[in-house]
Design an enzyme around this catalytic site. Structure first.
Site, PDB file in Angstrom:
ATOM      1  N   ASP A  35       0.824  -1.205   0.000  1.00 16.44           N
ATOM      2  CA  ASP A  35       0.000   0.000   0.000  1.00 16.44           C
ATOM      3  C   ASP A  35       0.859   1.257   0.000  1.00 16.44           C
ATOM      4  O   ASP A  35       0.433   2.317   0.434  1.00 16.44           O
ATOM      5  CB  ASP A  35      -0.939   0.004   1.202  1.00 16.44           C
ATOM      6  CG  ASP A  35      -0.183   0.026   2.526  1.00 16.44           C
ATOM      7  OD1 ASP A  35       0.938  -0.504   2.575  1.00 16.44           O
ATOM      8  OD2 ASP A  35      -0.701   0.589   3.506  1.00 16.44           O
ATOM      9  N   GLU A  36       2.076   1.150  -0.539  1.00 12.45           N
ATOM     10  CA  GLU A  36       3.007   2.280  -0.580  1.00 12.45           C
ATOM     11  C   GLU A  36       2.975   2.957  -1.952  1.00 12.45           C
ATOM     12  O   GLU A  36       3.253   2.327  -2.965  1.00 12.45           O
ATOM     13  CB  GLU A  36       4.436   1.819  -0.293  1.00 12.45           C
ATOM     14  CG  GLU A  36       4.648   1.240   1.081  1.00 12.45           C
ATOM     15  CD  GLU A  36       6.102   0.803   1.254  1.00 12.45           C
ATOM     16  OE1 GLU A  36       6.940   1.668   1.557  1.00 12.45           O
ATOM     17  OE2 GLU A  36       6.380  -0.387   1.067  1.00 12.45           O
TER      18      GLU A  36
END
Length: 202
Positions: free
Chosen positions: A136-137
């Protein structure tokens, strides 16, 4: 004629990649003949193109990956060094994404990431770069400068926090951001990225 790869047109009108080899035969007393053998290599060419794509882009979201982001960051920083302009890197992580992924499943998590990618791209300028580093970066390269980085960060957070729909149920996630600017926080891609990462976790 040496053998080579060609892009030809199939009789149905579609383009086709072939490996073409030729043989020139001249028998005394007969007209010379040219034999041509074309082998369809479309599948191989498609696989090569896919490999090139995956080397630079995230397979799930279609966003630039870490490698392409670094290339673009190097271009922006080298250009801004000549013009004495600023740039900013904004790192964004989703809040409690692992909890959502574990409770709703990876399909829901993947759909959420695809929608987040779409919203982030819609919230920045055309010359900015939205990249996914993994999980989720996400990283946003603000090529036009860092003056409005904080305002952009607030806009991105608001875009992510708007409820998502999954099986007709609302799903709400938050986001955290960290901002680093060039040349204030670093003069090369690694130092700027590290500063943004540190700012995020602060």
């Amino acid at each position: 004629t040496p053998a080579c790869e060609l892009h030809l047109r199939h009789k149905n009108g579609a383009g086709v990649d072939v490996f073409s080899s030729h043989a020139y035969v001249h028998v005394p007393g007969r007209p010379p003949e040219l034999f041509c053998l074309d082998v369809d290599i479309s599948s191989r060419k498609a696989a090569e193109e896919r490999a090139r794509y995956l080397a630079l882009y995230d397979a799930l979201t279609g966003l630039p990956n870490r490698r392409l982001l670094r290339d673009r960051l190097e271009q922006v920083l080298s250009g801004n060094l000549r013009t004495n302009q600023c740039a900013a890197v904004l790192q964004l992580d989703l809040d409690h994404f692992k909890t959502l992924n574990d409770s709703q499943g990876h399909v829901a998590g993947d759909q959420l990431l695809v929608e987040v990618a779409r919203r982030l791209q819609a919230s920045v300028q055309a010359d900015d770069t939205v990249a996914r580093l993994g999980g989720d970066e996400f990283v946003i390269l603000l090529a036009g400068g860092s003056a409005e980085a904080a305002i952009t960060a607030e806009r991105l957070i608001a875009a992510v926090q708007t409820p998502f729909r999954y099986h007709d149920s609302p799903v709400v996630v938050g986001a955290s951001t960290g901002i680093a600017s060039y040349p204030e926080h670093g003069r090369d891609p690694s130092s700027v990225m590290s500063a943004a990462d540190l700012a995020l976790y602060r």
